[in-house]
Scaffold this active site. Sequence first.
Site, PDB file in Angstrom:
ATOM      1  N   HIS A 155       0.765  -1.175   0.054  1.00 34.98           N
ATOM      2  CA  HIS A 155       0.139   0.226  -0.006  1.00 34.98           C
ATOM      3  C   HIS A 155       0.657   1.337   0.008  1.00 34.98           C
ATOM      4  O   HIS A 155       0.352   2.404  -0.158  1.00 34.98           O
ATOM      5  CB  HIS A 155      -1.011   0.024   1.202  1.00 34.98           C
ATOM      6  CG  HIS A 155      -2.078  -0.696   1.049  1.00 34.98           C
ATOM      7  ND1 HIS A 155      -1.986  -2.224   0.387  1.00 34.98           N
ATOM      8  CD2 HIS A 155      -3.284  -0.855   1.249  1.00 34.98           C
ATOM      9  CE1 HIS A 155      -3.229  -2.703   0.525  1.00 34.98           C
ATOM     10  NE2 HIS A 155      -4.054  -1.963   1.054  1.00 34.98           N
TER      11      HIS A 155
ATOM     12  N   GLU B 274     -14.409  -1.199  -3.315  1.00 37.40           N
ATOM     13  CA  GLU B 274     -14.786   0.433  -2.974  1.00 37.40           C
ATOM     14  C   GLU B 274     -15.199   1.024  -4.184  1.00 37.40           C
ATOM     15  O   GLU B 274     -14.749   1.821  -4.960  1.00 37.40           O
ATOM     16  CB  GLU B 274     -13.351   1.029  -2.513  1.00 37.40           C
ATOM     17  CG  GLU B 274     -12.511   0.098  -1.447  1.00 37.40           C
ATOM     18  CD  GLU B 274     -11.034   0.554  -1.253  1.00 37.40           C
ATOM     19  OE1 GLU B 274     -10.624   1.358  -2.280  1.00 37.40           O
ATOM     20  OE2 GLU B 274     -10.436  -0.115  -0.381  1.00 37.40           O
TER      21      GLU B 274
ATOM     22  N   PHE C 254     -14.121   4.780   7.929  1.00 35.27           N
ATOM     23  CA  PHE C 254     -13.154   5.190   7.028  1.00 35.27           C
ATOM     24  C   PHE C 254     -13.183   6.168   6.022  1.00 35.27           C
ATOM     25  O   PHE C 254     -12.543   6.934   5.435  1.00 35.27           O
ATOM     26  CB  PHE C 254     -12.217   4.057   6.444  1.00 35.27           C
ATOM     27  CG  PHE C 254     -12.996   2.991   5.933  1.00 35.27           C
ATOM     28  CD1 PHE C 254     -13.611   3.316   4.831  1.00 35.27           C
ATOM     29  CD2 PHE C 254     -13.162   1.553   6.368  1.00 35.27           C
ATOM     30  CE1 PHE C 254     -14.407   2.389   4.112  1.00 35.27           C
ATOM     31  CE2 PHE C 254     -14.159   0.941   5.753  1.00 35.27           C
ATOM     32  CZ  PHE C 254     -14.599   1.172   4.811  1.00 35.27           C
TER      33      PHE C 254
ATOM     34  N   ARG D  37     -19.198  48.117  -0.173  1.00 35.02           N
ATOM     35  CA  ARG D  37     -20.389  48.289   0.656  1.00 35.02           C
ATOM     36  C   ARG D  37     -20.657  46.807   1.110  1.00 35.02           C
ATOM     37  O   ARG D  37     -21.224  46.870   2.231  1.00 35.02           O
ATOM     38  CB  ARG D  37     -21.360  48.765  -0.245  1.00 35.02           C
ATOM     39  CG  ARG D  37     -22.817  49.294   0.360  1.00 35.02           C
ATOM     40  CD  ARG D  37     -23.813  49.545  -0.335  1.00 35.02           C
ATOM     41  NE  ARG D  37     -23.702  49.872  -1.907  1.00 35.02           N
ATOM     42  CZ  ARG D  37     -24.490  49.886  -2.775  1.00 35.02           C
ATOM     43  NH1 ARG D  37     -25.870  49.220  -2.638  1.00 35.02           N
ATOM     44  NH2 ARG D  37     -24.200  50.170  -3.951  1.00 35.02           N
TER      45      ARG D  37
END
Length: 670
Positions: free
Chosen positions: A190, A525, A440, A394
Amino acid sequence: MKITVKILNETFTVPCKDGSQKIEWLAEETMRRYRKARSLPVDLAGKSPGFQVRRARGDGLLDPDDPIVDVLDDNDFVHVVLSTGCGSGSALVPAGTQSGLHYQEPIEYLSLDGNSLTPADLMQLGKGLYKIKLTDNSLSKVKEARKLLENILTENKVCYGINTGFGKFARTVIPGNKLVELQENLIRSHSAGVGPPLTPERTRMLFALRINVLAKGYSGVSFETLTRMIDAFNASCLPWIPEKGTVGASGDLAPLSHLAQGMLGEGRMWSPKTGWGEAKDVLEAHGLKPVKLGPKEGLALINGTQLITSLGAEALERAEGIARQADIVAALTLDVLKGTTRAFDSDIHAARPHKGQIEVARRFRSLLHSELYPSEISESHRFCDRVQDAYTLRCCPQVHGIVKDTIDFVRGIITTEMNSATDNPMVFPQRHEIISGGNFHGEYPAKALDYLAIGVHELASMSERRIERLCNPSLSELPAFLVEEGGLNSGFMIAHCTAAALVSENKVLTHPSSVDSLSTSAATEDHVSMGGFAARKALQVVEHVEQVLAIELLAACQAMEFLRPLHTTVPLEKVYDLVRNVADPWDKDRFMSPDIDAVTRLLREGEAWETVKPYVDEYQREVVQIDRVWGAAKPYLDDFHEREVKELRMGSPTSSYLSNLPLHQLRMGP
């Protein structure tokens, strides 16, 4: 003499008195200023041999022993080049012996319990101002969770991430003799990030935030592993963490894996004591041992939203600082453009009572023309026929106000996220269960940071239009581009172009990244947040806002030169003085980037706000005092006087009627 010096991509203007100091002194003074600007210890360890000083033009090398006056002219520009052989890690030099500076470890501790860390705390940890320790209650929770996990393993139960594969491999059961290898393989595979590394400050923030999450006791990490992480943080042993590679789905897997890889003694690591080196060697130099992963611990170290959230916390803190100071800069611009104060009347904003709008209007009232802080510029056009100003003057309360409310909203999301368990699976000792979930997922901080970028961008959008008004003689009644002898000199012509370029970039950067999703991990995922990019974009937008407002502040101060001998209010004059400490007026064209950089640093460090805050506070105290007087005077005053008394306001230059009763007659005592 003043010499402009660039070091580590930052620029400083260094006053040299008569120039009798040596070039070596110039380099060391620049490094001292750099460290102060970055909130790092400023002590120098004797001479600093690891540098070269070169001219900006021609790259000519200067002798450290030469007096400045002999080799440089006033407003010369030079580079300090750190020559320490640190290779590709040179971009991360700022805090240690690699830059020839003496690093002092902090002596104070900040206690983490997983529940009470604030964005401001995290910024302080990032700057290396504190070591960390855990509360006794947190340590107890960590041990309880680990005990439950070990019991489950003893009972040979199957549990995701502990004795199974990950993602698509969740149904693959791993034998007991392979569980440590499973966790190590997870970290190595990873660690696939790319791009430039996080700075030491951002690495510390990420590191501290991950420790804070583990301290909640839902991760199942062992006491020994967590202790080794804390020891590494306290020694400022910082792994190499590329900033790109997270989709913010199962947390920030790639960046957190690089953090964990360093703790395994693999990959690269940096500390102030050693510089860059192999992680194992850097840890050993500090008497530390690499982490030995047990079951689930690899997953426990990398599952979570800590990259998104740590970068988001920095973006949030910097956004809040520049939002406060945008009010100051805009107020100064309004006064030098001879605008009216009537648009900030409290009754107007009470009729549309958004919290941020009311606060911004109050701040404008405290900075602009009032009995407490009169402005000679404002008095000079008391009887002009102008009724109202352009929107970017303004409508500051309405536009700056929603930015403030946006920041408040995002603060709630980020603070909650910082103190949340974002692991999977989560360990619940009281229930004797380990449960898989989706904490997560980075959608919460991703959406909030996209919103932050959209909100804070408007400060620059407004500012760039005010810069145009300052530079355009048809709108300002000031010399074109704020310089004498226009044509021979270009003045702020291209500074305004720079502001326009940054605002245009922000328009692209504020496109939300969290509306995108790409399915990953073999469709396990299948919805992701893209929160890492949301955080990095938010930081870039905030940086652009700081730079645009710095240009406006320089332009407003330059406009003041053409209104002298008139003065603005006391607090705004103090801001003018602050700017003039780092940037002289323009009587002719000169190198402008160093002045923009210097004023950007003033704003980034909050110095404009710190300068006016005592005056803003005093104004508010006076309002409270007048409110008490008003209680006694009310039967004798009409509605107009009521409003004017409560705001400490004299008759506005563009008011259609004027107060006939001096406010000082209503004062009771000192």
